[in-house]
Design a protein around this motif. Structure first.
Motif, PDB file in Angstrom:
ATOM      1  N   VAL A 174      10.247 -18.524  22.070  1.00 34.64           N
ATOM      2  CA  VAL A 174       9.037 -17.625  22.576  1.00 34.64           C
ATOM      3  C   VAL A 174       9.362 -16.693  23.276  1.00 34.64           C
ATOM      4  CG1 VAL A 174       7.504 -17.922  24.703  1.00 34.64           C
ATOM      5  CG2 VAL A 174       7.799 -19.966  22.889  1.00 34.64           C
ATOM      6  N   LEU A 175      10.158 -16.130  23.698  1.00 36.24           N
ATOM      7  CA  LEU A 175      10.734 -14.590  24.089  1.00 36.24           C
ATOM      8  C   LEU A 175      11.096 -14.165  22.669  1.00 36.24           C
ATOM      9  CD1 LEU A 175      13.936 -16.407  26.234  1.00 36.24           C
ATOM     10  CD2 LEU A 175      11.936 -16.018  27.161  1.00 36.24           C
ATOM     11  N   GLY A 176      11.703 -14.421  22.147  1.00 31.76           N
ATOM     12  CA  GLY A 176      10.992 -13.723  20.708  1.00 31.76           C
ATOM     13  C   GLY A 176      10.200 -12.628  20.507  1.00 31.76           C
ATOM     14  N   LYS A 177       8.837 -13.223  21.116  1.00 29.42           N
ATOM     15  CA  LYS A 177       7.866 -12.855  20.931  1.00 29.42           C
ATOM     16  C   LYS A 177       7.377 -12.564  21.998  1.00 29.42           C
ATOM     17  CE  LYS A 177       5.776 -17.006  18.697  1.00 29.42           C
ATOM     18  NZ  LYS A 177       5.100 -18.265  18.631  1.00 29.42           N
ATOM     19  N   PHE A 178       8.091 -11.414  22.540  1.00 35.19           N
ATOM     20  CA  PHE A 178       7.867 -10.592  23.574  1.00 35.19           C
ATOM     21  C   PHE A 178       8.195  -9.189  23.005  1.00 35.19           C
ATOM     22  CE2 PHE A 178       7.437 -13.601  26.524  1.00 35.19           C
ATOM     23  CZ  PHE A 178       6.019 -13.743  27.059  1.00 35.19           C
ATOM     24  N   SER A 179       8.320  -7.881  23.273  1.00 33.32           N
ATOM     25  CA  SER A 179       8.738  -6.656  22.859  1.00 33.32           C
ATOM     26  C   SER A 179       9.969  -6.504  23.636  1.00 33.32           C
ATOM     27  CB  SER A 179       7.504  -5.775  22.860  1.00 33.32           C
ATOM     28  OG  SER A 179       7.688  -5.461  24.695  1.00 33.32           O
ATOM     29  N   GLU A 180      10.474  -7.183  24.551  1.00 37.37           N
ATOM     30  CA  GLU A 180      11.238  -7.045  25.473  1.00 37.37           C
ATOM     31  C   GLU A 180      11.037  -8.516  26.617  1.00 37.37           C
ATOM     32  OE1 GLU A 180      12.573  -3.523  27.710  1.00 37.37           O
ATOM     33  OE2 GLU A 180      10.071  -2.938  27.214  1.00 37.37           O
ATOM     34  N   VAL A 181      12.564  -8.628  27.243  1.00 35.79           N
ATOM     35  CA  VAL A 181      12.804  -9.379  28.076  1.00 35.79           C
ATOM     36  C   VAL A 181      14.108  -8.832  28.893  1.00 35.79           C
ATOM     37  CG1 VAL A 181      13.105 -12.084  29.364  1.00 35.79           C
ATOM     38  CG2 VAL A 181      11.328 -11.669  27.489  1.00 35.79           C
ATOM     39  N   ARG A 182      14.145  -8.464  30.205  1.00 35.37           N
ATOM     40  CA  ARG A 182      14.689  -7.881  30.302  1.00 35.37           C
ATOM     41  C   ARG A 182      15.010  -8.816  32.081  1.00 35.37           C
ATOM     42  NH1 ARG A 182      12.680  -1.863  31.782  1.00 35.37           N
ATOM     43  NH2 ARG A 182      12.306  -1.247  30.409  1.00 35.37           N
TER      44      ARG A 182
END
Length: 152
Positions: free
Chosen positions: A131-139
């Motif tokens: 799931v987290l890898g589906k975002f352009s970025e997670v800060r």
């Protein structure tokens, strides 16, 4: 703000214990349409999920999955802290919510792995890199998280 429109969505961790920091965000877990009979309404649960960057696949406690009537459809072997275990796949709809419980990202028909919880992790959702890898970025900035847009 909507992660799907390209703006960053900021979420403060719902920190439970300052001595053991964890990144916890509100989510809505729902029955996927594939598990519904004609005329049946999905079951929704609003709860919290732990972001687990060490998990390849998202995992959800079997108690929560049973509450929303998510059907088992396949078996898998998984390796985790407790060692090698056999488990089941299920599918769910998972919405990530901001601190006001407003949806900023939705993952429909998401394939997850169920797990039997240890006592300390009763009714827990672990959001993994699937799931987290589906975002352009997670800060991650302390206990503040910023989610970029959802990639197609």
């Amino acid at each position: 703000m909507d992660a799907q429109s390209g703006a960053l969505t900021r979420v403060l961790s719902a920190q439970e214990n300052q001595d053991q920091p964890q990144l916890i965000i509100p989510v809505r877990l729902s029955t996927t349409s594939n598990d519904l009979d004609d005329g049946q309404q999905p079951v929704n649960i609003v709860t919290y999920a732990l972001l687990d960057t060490g998990a390849t696949k998202s995992c959800i406690c079997e108690k929560l999955l049973d509450r929303i009537n998510a059907q088992r459809w396949g078996r898998t072997k998984q390796i985790g802290i407790g060692g090698l275990r056999e488990s089941y796949y299920r599918r769910v709809d998972l919405a990530l919510l901001n601190n006001d419980k407003v949806q900023f990202a939705m993952f429909q028909d998401l394939e997850i792995i169920e797990y039997a919880p240890h006592e300390e992790f009763i009714e827990r959702i672990l959001i993994g890199m699937d799931v987290l890898g589906k975002f352009s970025e997670v800060r991650i900035k302390g206990f503040s998280l910023e989610f970029g847009s959802v990639l197609s």
